[in-house]
Design a protein around this motif. Structure first.
Motif, PDB file in Angstrom:
ATOM      1  N   LEU A  23       0.360  -1.214   0.040  1.00 38.07           N
ATOM      2  CA  LEU A  23      -0.454   0.605  -0.350  1.00 38.07           C
ATOM      3  C   LEU A  23       0.393   0.641   0.000  1.00 38.07           C
ATOM      4  O   LEU A  23       0.370   2.220  -0.887  1.00 38.07           O
ATOM      5  CB  LEU A  23      -0.842  -0.020   1.651  1.00 38.07           C
ATOM      6  CG  LEU A  23      -2.096  -1.050   1.300  1.00 38.07           C
ATOM      7  CD1 LEU A  23      -3.032  -0.556   2.048  1.00 38.07           C
ATOM      8  CD2 LEU A  23      -3.104  -0.785  -0.350  1.00 38.07           C
ATOM      9  N   ASP A 116      -2.785  -6.797   1.775  1.00 31.92           N
ATOM     10  CA  ASP A 116      -4.029  -5.012   0.979  1.00 31.92           C
ATOM     11  C   ASP A 116      -2.894  -4.739  -0.255  1.00 31.92           C
ATOM     12  O   ASP A 116      -1.800  -4.918  -0.222  1.00 31.92           O
ATOM     13  CB  ASP A 116      -3.982  -4.310   1.389  1.00 31.92           C
ATOM     14  CG  ASP A 116      -5.493  -5.063   2.301  1.00 31.92           C
ATOM     15  OD1 ASP A 116      -6.073  -5.783   2.180  1.00 31.92           O
ATOM     16  OD2 ASP A 116      -5.235  -3.589   3.596  1.00 31.92           O
ATOM     17  N   GLY A 117      -3.755  -4.798  -1.972  1.00 34.62           N
ATOM     18  CA  GLY A 117      -2.528  -4.051  -2.569  1.00 34.62           C
ATOM     19  C   GLY A 117      -3.031  -4.734  -3.949  1.00 34.62           C
ATOM     20  O   GLY A 117      -2.445  -4.512  -4.848  1.00 34.62           O
ATOM     21  N   SER A 118      -3.513  -5.833  -4.062  1.00 34.81           N
ATOM     22  CA  SER A 118      -3.227  -7.078  -5.269  1.00 34.81           C
ATOM     23  C   SER A 118      -4.421  -6.136  -6.042  1.00 34.81           C
ATOM     24  O   SER A 118      -5.142  -5.692  -6.327  1.00 34.81           O
ATOM     25  CB  SER A 118      -3.747  -7.968  -5.203  1.00 34.81           C
ATOM     26  OG  SER A 118      -5.378  -8.410  -4.748  1.00 34.81           O
ATOM     27  N   TYR A 142     -12.462  -5.839  -3.602  1.00 34.23           N
ATOM     28  CA  TYR A 142     -12.236  -4.556  -2.556  1.00 34.23           C
ATOM     29  C   TYR A 142     -12.373  -4.424  -1.341  1.00 34.23           C
ATOM     30  O   TYR A 142     -11.571  -4.213  -0.811  1.00 34.23           O
ATOM     31  CB  TYR A 142     -12.899  -3.198  -3.803  1.00 34.23           C
ATOM     32  CG  TYR A 142     -12.264  -1.714  -2.837  1.00 34.23           C
ATOM     33  CD1 TYR A 142     -11.791  -0.827  -3.264  1.00 34.23           C
ATOM     34  CD2 TYR A 142     -13.471  -1.333  -1.764  1.00 34.23           C
ATOM     35  CE1 TYR A 142     -10.852  -0.109  -2.679  1.00 34.23           C
ATOM     36  CE2 TYR A 142     -11.841  -0.228  -1.326  1.00 34.23           C
ATOM     37  CZ  TYR A 142     -11.942   0.679  -1.412  1.00 34.23           C
ATOM     38  OH  TYR A 142     -11.496   1.974  -0.705  1.00 34.23           O
ATOM     39  N   HIS A 144     -12.222  -6.963  -0.289  1.00 33.29           N
ATOM     40  CA  HIS A 144     -11.038  -8.141   0.681  1.00 33.29           C
ATOM     41  C   HIS A 144      -9.458  -7.190   0.208  1.00 33.29           C
ATOM     42  O   HIS A 144      -8.405  -8.116   0.412  1.00 33.29           O
ATOM     43  CB  HIS A 144     -10.906  -9.145   0.529  1.00 33.29           C
ATOM     44  CG  HIS A 144     -12.034  -9.733   0.713  1.00 33.29           C
ATOM     45  ND1 HIS A 144     -12.725 -10.018   2.776  1.00 33.29           N
ATOM     46  CD2 HIS A 144     -14.062  -9.941   0.792  1.00 33.29           C
ATOM     47  CE1 HIS A 144     -13.830 -10.203   2.764  1.00 33.29           C
ATOM     48  NE2 HIS A 144     -14.612 -10.109   2.100  1.00 33.29           N
ATOM     49  N   GLY A 145      -9.191  -6.113   0.240  1.00 28.84           N
ATOM     50  CA  GLY A 145      -7.741  -5.830  -0.327  1.00 28.84           C
ATOM     51  C   GLY A 145      -7.556  -5.594  -1.970  1.00 28.84           C
ATOM     52  O   GLY A 145      -6.435  -4.791  -1.951  1.00 28.84           O
ATOM     53  N   CYS A 146      -8.285  -5.663  -2.715  1.00 33.60           N
ATOM     54  CA  CYS A 146      -8.005  -6.047  -3.490  1.00 33.60           C
ATOM     55  C   CYS A 146      -8.193  -4.541  -4.820  1.00 33.60           C
ATOM     56  O   CYS A 146      -8.955  -3.869  -3.780  1.00 33.60           O
ATOM     57  CB  CYS A 146      -9.422  -6.540  -4.949  1.00 33.60           C
ATOM     58  SG  CYS A 146      -8.536  -6.519  -6.698  1.00 33.60           S
ATOM     59  N   ARG A 147      -6.890  -3.862  -5.380  1.00 29.16           N
ATOM     60  CA  ARG A 147      -6.897  -1.880  -5.669  1.00 29.16           C
ATOM     61  C   ARG A 147      -7.016  -2.181  -7.095  1.00 29.16           C
ATOM     62  O   ARG A 147      -7.291  -0.971  -7.875  1.00 29.16           O
ATOM     63  CB  ARG A 147      -5.989  -1.571  -4.707  1.00 29.16           C
ATOM     64  CG  ARG A 147      -6.360  -1.104  -3.206  1.00 29.16           C
ATOM     65  CD  ARG A 147      -7.292  -0.934  -2.654  1.00 29.16           C
ATOM     66  NE  ARG A 147      -7.210  -0.392  -1.420  1.00 29.16           N
ATOM     67  CZ  ARG A 147      -8.605  -1.917  -1.244  1.00 29.16           C
ATOM     68  NH1 ARG A 147      -9.146  -2.560  -1.226  1.00 29.16           N
ATOM     69  NH2 ARG A 147      -8.729  -1.080   0.343  1.00 29.16           N
TER      70      ARG A 147
END
Length: 261
Positions: A23, A116-118, A142, A144-147
């Motif tokens: 992130l 996070d940040g995938s 989103y 669950h951390g997907c960006r």
């Protein structure tokens, strides 16, 4: 080319690494990065084969797609004609999977289990008939951390995807229909997406994706931080140059100090 076989212009032991989260990497790339200085930084390291096809377009100008690649492979699936329009396809998929867990659930669980940040990177195998991803799936990813999403196929529900706070979407196009027949086959494995200067670019799990108005590029995972630091150095240098140009620096002095711009 396998990641461990790729050669750079500097020895691997000189490649710099940062003790930061993805992130944090994303925010730093978004601040200092743009297509040109990312490409120039990659070129300075000997990398010129990771620019993706110009067919990838953002849902709107100004989107920045930055994050860690989570590749996903799809396969076209012929729907049994006994499942007529208007009928639920749940029974079809239940029969097709024959007791196996639905692969989309596996995909989402992978998103949730990773930091996070995938960025979900979909290799759709050239299938352009249906929409492969919609807004509700974006919302789940989103949460669950997907960006973001890089989709070598079609997306749908775009008016709602565009209302999401931070979920840039780059795709080949849009389509309203989810029917047509496809299924996720592999998650978090190398995938091949159409390239710009090469026919295909292989995306490995953990590579970084950088996309903006100029297009989308893949940053090999072992040089992500080295590229970031070079991008930031270019950003600082060019900000000073911009001010000098705005102040009316004479043309001859510009080329003497900066070279060809």
């Amino acid at each position: 080319m396998l990641p461990e076989n790729r050669e750079y212009t500097i020895p691997r032991e000189e490649i710099r690494h940062l003790d930061i989260t993805d992130l944090e990497r994303i925010e730093r790339f978004k601040k200092a990065g743009y297509g040109g200085n990312v490409s120039d930084s990659l070129w300075s390291l000997g990398v010129c084969d990771t620019v993706l096809s110009q067919r990838f377009k953002a849902l709107r100008q100004g989107m920045q797609l930055v994050g860690r690649a989570l590749p996903v492979k799809l396969h076209t699936l012929s729907i049994d004609t006994s499942y007529l329009p208007g009928e639920s396809l749940d029974k079809f998929y239940e029969d097709y999977l024959d007791g196996r867990e639905h692969p989309q659930k596996i995909m989402m669980r992978t998103v949730a289990s990773e930091p996070d940040g995938s960025i979900l990177c979909f290799d759709c195998g050239g299938d352009m008939q249906p929409a492969h991803f919609g807004e509700m799936s974006c919302q789940l990813a989103y949460a669950h951390g997907c960006r973001g999403m890089l989709l070598a196929g079609n997306c749908r529900d775009t008016q709602y995807v565009l209302k999401m706070q931070d979920f840039p979407m780059y795709s080949f196009g849009t389509a309203p229909n989810a029917f047509g027949g496809w299924i996720v086959t592999d998650v978090n494995v190398p995938a091949m997406l159409p390239g710009h200067v090469t026919h295909y670019v292989t995306i490995y799990p953990g590579d970084f994706i950088f996309g903006d108005n100029d297009g989308v590029q893949v940053i090999p995972k072992d040089i992500v931080d080295e590229v970031l630091l070079r991008v930031e150095a270019i950003y600082e240098k060019e900000n000073k140059q911009r001010q000098m140009l705005a102040d009316g620096m004479p043309i001859d002095q510009v080329y003497a100090e900066f070279g060809v711009l």
